[in-house]
Design a protein around this motif. Sequence first.
Motif, PDB file in Angstrom:
ATOM      1  N   VAL A  26      32.229  98.658   1.371  1.00 33.92           N
ATOM      2  CA  VAL A  26      33.059  97.767   2.175  1.00 33.92           C
ATOM      3  C   VAL A  26      33.443  98.497   3.455  1.00 33.92           C
ATOM      4  CG1 VAL A  26      35.221  96.464   2.264  1.00 33.92           C
ATOM      5  CG2 VAL A  26      33.941  96.625   0.109  1.00 33.92           C
ATOM      6  N   PHE A  27      33.226  97.829   4.577  1.00 36.66           N
ATOM      7  CA  PHE A  27      33.584  98.380   5.881  1.00 36.66           C
ATOM      8  C   PHE A  27      34.545  97.400   6.532  1.00 36.66           C
ATOM      9  CE2 PHE A  27      29.548 100.154   4.732  1.00 36.66           C
ATOM     10  CZ  PHE A  27      29.643 101.474   5.116  1.00 36.66           C
ATOM     11  N   ASN A  28      35.842  97.637   6.355  1.00 35.64           N
ATOM     12  CA  ASN A  28      36.865  96.740   6.895  1.00 35.64           C
ATOM     13  C   ASN A  28      37.001  96.891   8.404  1.00 35.64           C
ATOM     14  OD1 ASN A  28      37.680  95.574   4.463  1.00 35.64           O
ATOM     15  ND2 ASN A  28      39.003  97.305   4.007  1.00 35.64           N
ATOM     16  N   GLY A  29      37.344  95.777   9.050  1.00 36.30           N
ATOM     17  CA  GLY A  29      37.726  95.814  10.450  1.00 36.30           C
ATOM     18  C   GLY A  29      36.599  96.079  11.429  1.00 36.30           C
ATOM     19  N   GLN A  30      35.368  95.821  11.040  1.00 33.16           N
ATOM     20  CA  GLN A  30      34.254  96.043  11.959  1.00 33.16           C
ATOM     21  C   GLN A  30      33.579  94.720  12.280  1.00 33.16           C
ATOM     22  OE1 GLN A  30      31.391  99.171  11.664  1.00 33.16           O
ATOM     23  NE2 GLN A  30      32.569 100.227  10.091  1.00 33.16           N
ATOM     24  N   TYR A  31      33.219  94.556  13.536  1.00 33.22           N
ATOM     25  CA  TYR A  31      32.333  93.470  13.918  1.00 33.22           C
ATOM     26  C   TYR A  31      30.937  94.075  14.007  1.00 33.22           C
ATOM     27  CZ  TYR A  31      29.635  90.133  16.523  1.00 33.22           C
ATOM     28  OH  TYR A  31      28.642  89.277  16.897  1.00 33.22           O
ATOM     29  N   VAL A  32      30.000  93.489  13.294  1.00 32.07           N
ATOM     30  CA  VAL A  32      28.612  93.932  13.351  1.00 32.07           C
ATOM     31  C   VAL A  32      27.787  92.732  13.793  1.00 32.07           C
ATOM     32  CG1 VAL A  32      26.707  95.003  12.092  1.00 32.07           C
ATOM     33  CG2 VAL A  32      29.066  95.563  11.476  1.00 32.07           C
ATOM     34  N   SER A  33      27.196  92.841  14.955  1.00 28.68           N
ATOM     35  CA  SER A  33      26.423  91.732  15.516  1.00 28.68           C
ATOM     36  C   SER A  33      25.246  91.391  14.607  1.00 28.68           C
ATOM     37  CB  SER A  33      25.901  92.111  16.899  1.00 28.68           C
ATOM     38  OG  SER A  33      24.922  93.138  16.780  1.00 28.68           O
ATOM     39  N   PRO A  34      24.743  90.167  14.704  1.00 26.58           N
ATOM     40  CA  PRO A  34      23.564  89.808  13.906  1.00 26.58           C
ATOM     41  C   PRO A  34      22.392  90.763  14.126  1.00 26.58           C
ATOM     42  CG  PRO A  34      24.550  87.831  14.809  1.00 26.58           C
ATOM     43  CD  PRO A  34      25.269  88.999  15.439  1.00 26.58           C
ATOM     44  N   ALA A  35      22.148  91.172  15.367  1.00 24.84           N
ATOM     45  CA  ALA A  35      21.041  92.094  15.647  1.00 24.84           C
ATOM     46  C   ALA A  35      21.244  93.422  14.928  1.00 24.84           C
ATOM     47  CB  ALA A  35      20.907  92.315  17.146  1.00 24.84           C
ATOM     48  N   ALA A  36      22.474  93.942  14.934  1.00 22.34           N
ATOM     49  CA  ALA A  36      22.763  95.209  14.258  1.00 22.34           C
ATOM     50  C   ALA A  36      22.667  95.059  12.746  1.00 22.34           C
ATOM     51  CB  ALA A  36      24.143  95.722  14.658  1.00 22.34           C
ATOM     52  N   GLN A  37      23.072  93.897  12.214  1.00 19.48           N
ATOM     53  CA  GLN A  37      22.950  93.653  10.781  1.00 19.48           C
ATOM     54  C   GLN A  37      21.490  93.686  10.351  1.00 19.48           C
ATOM     55  OE1 GLN A  37      25.197  90.311   9.124  1.00 19.48           O
ATOM     56  NE2 GLN A  37      26.472  90.355  10.973  1.00 19.48           N
ATOM     57  N   VAL A  38      20.632  93.021  11.113  1.00 17.58           N
ATOM     58  CA  VAL A  38      19.204  92.987  10.788  1.00 17.58           C
ATOM     59  C   VAL A  38      18.594  94.375  10.913  1.00 17.58           C
ATOM     60  CG1 VAL A  38      16.964  92.048  11.486  1.00 17.58           C
ATOM     61  CG2 VAL A  38      18.953  90.538  11.352  1.00 17.58           C
ATOM     62  N   ALA A  39      18.942  95.093  11.959  1.00 18.61           N
ATOM     63  CA  ALA A  39      18.400  96.441  12.155  1.00 18.61           C
ATOM     64  C   ALA A  39      18.802  97.356  10.996  1.00 18.61           C
ATOM     65  CB  ALA A  39      18.877  97.017  13.489  1.00 18.61           C
ATOM     66  N   LEU A  40      20.052  97.280  10.564  1.00 15.84           N
ATOM     67  CA  LEU A  40      20.502  98.107   9.451  1.00 15.84           C
ATOM     68  C   LEU A  40      19.805  97.691   8.156  1.00 15.84           C
ATOM     69  CD1 LEU A  40      22.314 100.314   8.305  1.00 15.84           C
ATOM     70  CD2 LEU A  40      24.114  98.587   8.059  1.00 15.84           C
ATOM     71  N   ALA A  41      19.691  96.404   7.921  1.00 16.20           N
ATOM     72  CA  ALA A  41      19.014  95.925   6.709  1.00 16.20           C
ATOM     73  C   ALA A  41      17.579  96.418   6.647  1.00 16.20           C
ATOM     74  CB  ALA A  41      19.052  94.399   6.660  1.00 16.20           C
ATOM     75  N   ARG A  42      16.899  96.461   7.772  1.00 16.91           N
ATOM     76  CA  ARG A  42      15.509  96.933   7.805  1.00 16.91           C
ATOM     77  C   ARG A  42      15.395  98.412   7.448  1.00 16.91           C
ATOM     78  NH1 ARG A  42      13.773  93.550  13.160  1.00 16.91           N
ATOM     79  NH2 ARG A  42      13.307  91.614  12.055  1.00 16.91           N
ATOM     80  N   ARG A  43      16.444  99.165   7.651  1.00 17.04           N
ATOM     81  CA  ARG A  43      16.421 100.580   7.257  1.00 17.04           C
ATOM     82  C   ARG A  43      16.346 100.722   5.738  1.00 17.04           C
ATOM     83  NH1 ARG A  43      18.832 104.462  11.004  1.00 17.04           N
ATOM     84  NH2 ARG A  43      17.953 105.984   9.559  1.00 17.04           N
ATOM     85  N   PHE A  44      16.883  99.728   5.012  1.00 19.86           N
ATOM     86  CA  PHE A  44      16.858  99.761   3.552  1.00 19.86           C
ATOM     87  C   PHE A  44      15.504  99.331   2.987  1.00 19.86           C
ATOM     88  CE2 PHE A  44      21.379  99.816   4.256  1.00 19.86           C
ATOM     89  CZ  PHE A  44      21.871 100.568   3.206  1.00 19.86           C
ATOM     90  N   GLY A  45      14.724  98.617   3.781  1.00 14.90           N
ATOM     91  CA  GLY A  45      13.415  98.154   3.315  1.00 14.90           C
ATOM     92  C   GLY A  45      13.065  96.820   3.928  1.00 14.90           C
TER      93      GLY A  45
END
Length: 77
Positions: A26-45
């Motif tokens: 859980v990462f409280n208090g952060q805004y993560v843009s859709p582009a950053a969410q997708v980029a991070l998800a791709r790091r997992f696979g």
Amino acid sequence: MDLEAPLDDGEFEALYDAFLQHQVLVFNGQYVSPAAQVALARRFGEVQTHVMNQYHADGYPELYLLSNLTPEGVPSG
């Protein structure tokens, strides 16, 4: 850890290890843009897209948007 910024390999390894240990992070208090969410998800696979494309986030088919609000912001149920 700022999830909006690209993570270096060491930061991602720490995040991945924490995820494997705890299964939920859980990462409280952060805004993560859709582009950053997708980029991070791709790091997992590989990121899959859901077949119900009417719920894809605008411009990001990897994100599935669930909401009880109409496009005008009115609750639908």
